[in-house]
Design an enzyme around this catalytic site. Structure first.
Site, PDB file in Angstrom:
ATOM      1  CG  ASP A  43     -22.509  19.747   9.522  1.00  0.00           C
ATOM      2  OD1 ASP A  43     -23.021  21.200   9.313  1.00  0.00           O
ATOM      3  OD2 ASP A  43     -22.311  18.446   8.609  1.00  0.00           O
TER       4      ASP A  43
ATOM      5  CD  GLU B 188     -23.747  20.064   3.102  1.00  0.00           C
ATOM      6  OE1 GLU B 188     -23.209  20.175   2.038  1.00  0.00           O
ATOM      7  OE2 GLU B 188     -22.424  20.653   3.646  1.00  0.00           O
TER       8      GLU B 188
HETATM    9  N1  BES Z   1     -19.565  23.701   0.221  1.00  0.00           N
HETATM   10  C1  BES Z   1     -19.551  22.641   0.549  1.00  0.00           C
HETATM   11  C2  BES Z   1     -20.363  22.294  -0.415  1.00  0.00           C
HETATM   12  C3  BES Z   1     -19.604  23.378  -2.403  1.00  0.00           C
HETATM   13  C4  BES Z   1     -18.209  23.905  -2.305  1.00  0.00           C
HETATM   14  C5  BES Z   1     -19.675  23.726  -3.427  1.00  0.00           C
HETATM   15  C6  BES Z   1     -17.512  24.111  -2.704  1.00  0.00           C
HETATM   16  C7  BES Z   1     -19.522  24.373  -3.730  1.00  0.00           C
HETATM   17  C8  BES Z   1     -18.275  24.517  -4.542  1.00  0.00           C
HETATM   18  C9  BES Z   1     -20.471  21.582   0.903  1.00  0.00           C
HETATM   19  O1  BES Z   1     -20.091  21.396   2.251  1.00  0.00           O
HETATM   20  C10 BES Z   1     -20.216  20.446   1.042  1.00  0.00           C
HETATM   21  O2  BES Z   1     -18.850  19.562   1.132  1.00  0.00           O
HETATM   22  N2  BES Z   1     -20.819  18.841   0.505  1.00  0.00           N
HETATM   23  C11 BES Z   1     -20.415  17.951   0.453  1.00  0.00           C
HETATM   24  C12 BES Z   1     -21.867  16.799  -0.110  1.00  0.00           C
HETATM   25  C13 BES Z   1     -22.304  16.058   1.223  1.00  0.00           C
HETATM   26  C14 BES Z   1     -23.517  14.936   0.876  1.00  0.00           C
HETATM   27  C15 BES Z   1     -21.842  15.368   2.423  1.00  0.00           C
HETATM   28  C16 BES Z   1     -19.977  17.688  -0.915  1.00  0.00           C
HETATM   29  O3  BES Z   1     -19.311  18.182  -1.999  1.00  0.00           O
HETATM   30  O4  BES Z   1     -18.902  16.300  -0.453  1.00  0.00           O
HETATM   31 MN    MN Z   2     -20.725  23.556   2.448  1.00  0.00          MN
HETATM   32 MN    MN Z   3     -18.320  20.511   2.876  1.00  0.00          MN
END
Ligand code: BES
Ligand code: MN
Ligand code: MN
Length: 457
Positions: A88, A152
């Protein structure tokens, strides 16, 4: 290594074409209007796993979007790697800022521009292609299980249920994830931690209806002004967060750890230039890397109220709202922080307004081990394919499921991401360098090779 490079070279165009097909699905999990596309992305992912040679591929239904599972178990005496990723993507808005449409992948200057190019389609698909490569090139050194989810970007709440119900099926020695960033291609790095998250929405209500801002303005508190003041009060003059107890559980780094972190190459001028800002902002006493990797934060992600359409409307709004996220670090807990915020925000509300706080998703912070066989395998793999030892860093983003893998399955994670912070994740014109894509496909088989070797199996 030569065999690997050759296989990638021979299949270069197809690897890219397949990724492009994946990127054309607008698999936005946050918005129900994309539902059909999200489901098609799951089917495409499952088919590609089958094509690459995976067994028992299944589209596992959940209360939300399905989880794609597949595996290749070659030898019970070999270690098992559980590859996690997400199909996603974030919403593409604001659309008008994209130079080319978000779901029509386009190459400019060696980079693939598309929503999900880096986060996480481009990165999880490297694992599918590396898997194909290993099968075609002498077989797998480890057993592999794939779990690619579709929620995710909206908090993975159904994945938690799936993990709890499938402990036996998901048994593995390590979780391998490519969904994080490197410092740069010249300075390869491995993230050794992720921040947790507490996300909530606040609503401040004043009068029982929108009012004429001339007739009532001056006599009734404006909820938008009050909300702005309340939010502003959440940081002090040193940019510390003012919520009582907020820092109580934060584990401070030792001075050696801080020194190691600050040894990583960092060019403040380039950082500012990339972002178009003249000065940086943050908690006093900490460097940029520390602020994003090891310190908790509080951010307004959206704020609205009153008239936001064309032209001017004279109105004193009845309500004002904001979406607020707090990034958490070890040993903070998201439920506790959500409660501290809620209590504090209600407490600081002046008598002119009523306040409602609604929690959204959360996630716990994690630190991944750097002395494990799996981490050493990742270090060796990167050192070989990049010709440089990777620098350990701490990631600022969150992948809530990582803490859950540890709690529920007892499995630690290796974060072997190949993106860059400047890849514009969640922003318009998200991109992924084609070079990084191929480099990832070359590096992943080396991880499996060294993980098996170092495990002595
Ligand atoms: N891949 C990201 C997280 C990420 C990006 C970790 C760059 C380290 C470096 C992930 O898809 C993401 O965006 N996670 C969300 C959390 C979620 C609960 C919506 C975030 O970090 O905002
Ligand atoms: Mn991600
Ligand atoms: Mn992300």
């Amino acid at each position: 290594m030569q065999d690997i490079k050759q296989y990638v070279e021979h299949n270069k165009q197809r690897f890219l074409d397949e990724l492009f097909e994946l990127l054309r699905f607008p698999s936005v999990s946050a918005d129900p209007k994309y539902k059909a596309a999200v489901l098609k992305t799951a089917s495409y992912t499952a088919q590609k796993l089958r094509d690459a040679g995976a067994d028992n591929v299944e589209i596992c239904e959940t209360a939300g979007y399905p989880i794609v599972y597949g595996e290749k178990l070659v030898d019970p005496s070999k270690p098992t790697v559980l590859v996690y990723g997400h199909y996603d993507v974030q919403p593409p808005d604001p659309l008008e800022l994209w130079k080319t449409p978000p779901f029509e992948p386009t190459v400019r200057d060696g980079k693939i521009y598309a929503r999900g190019a880096c986060d996480d389609k481009g990165q999880f698909y490297m694992h599918v292609k590396a898997f194909e490569l290993m099968i075609q090139n002498g077989g797998l050194p480890c057993n592999i299980k794939f779990m690619i989810e579709g929620e995710e970007e909206v908090g993975s709440s159904n994945l938690g249920i799936f993990v709890k119900a499938n402990k036996e099926r998901l048994k593995a020695d390590v979780v391998l994830i490519s969904d994080t960033s490197m410092i740069s291609m010249e300075n390869p790095s491995l993230e050794t931690g992720l921040r947790g998250l507490s996300y909530l929405e606040v609503e401040v209500t004043g009068p029982n209806r929108d009012l004429h801002s001339g007739v009532y303005g001056g006599a009734v508190a404006n909820p938008a002004t009050i909300l702005a003041k309340m939010i502003a009060s959440l940081h002090d003059e040193n940019n510390h967060i003012t919520i009582p107890g907020f820092y109580d559980d934060v584990l401070d780094l030792t001075s050696e750890e801080r020194k190691a972190l600050n040894n990583a190459p960092y060019n403040e001028d380039e950082y500012k230039k990339d972002l178009g800002v003249d000065a940086l902002w943050g908690e006093k006493g900490y460097s940029t890397f520390e602020r994003t990797g090891t310190r908790p934060t509080l951010e307004v992600n959206g704020i609205w109220g009153g008239y936001i359409g064309e032209g001017a409307k004279t109105v004193l709004p009845s309500k004002a709202n904001a979406k607020i996220s707090m990034r958490l670090v070890p040993n903070q807990g998201s439920d506790k922080i959500t409660k501290l915020f809620t209590d504090h925000f209600k407490k600081i509300a002046p008598p002119y307004v009523k306040v409602k706080v609604t929690p959204h998703h959360g996630g716990e912070p994690v630190v991944t081990p750097t002395d494990s066989i799996a981490f050493k395998a990742a270090q060796k793999a990167i050192a070989e394919s990049f010709g440089k030892d990777p620098i350990p860093t701490r990631g600022g983003g969150s992948i809530p499921i990582v803490a859950l893998f540890e709690a529920e399955l007892g499995i630690k994670t290796v974060l072997m991401g190949f993106g860059l912070d400047s890849d514009a994740l969640h922003s318009p014109n998200e991109k992924y360098d084609i070079f990084n894509y191929y480099k990832g496909i070359e590096t992943i088989p080396l991880f499996h090779k060294y993980f098996a070797e170092l495990s002595g199996k």
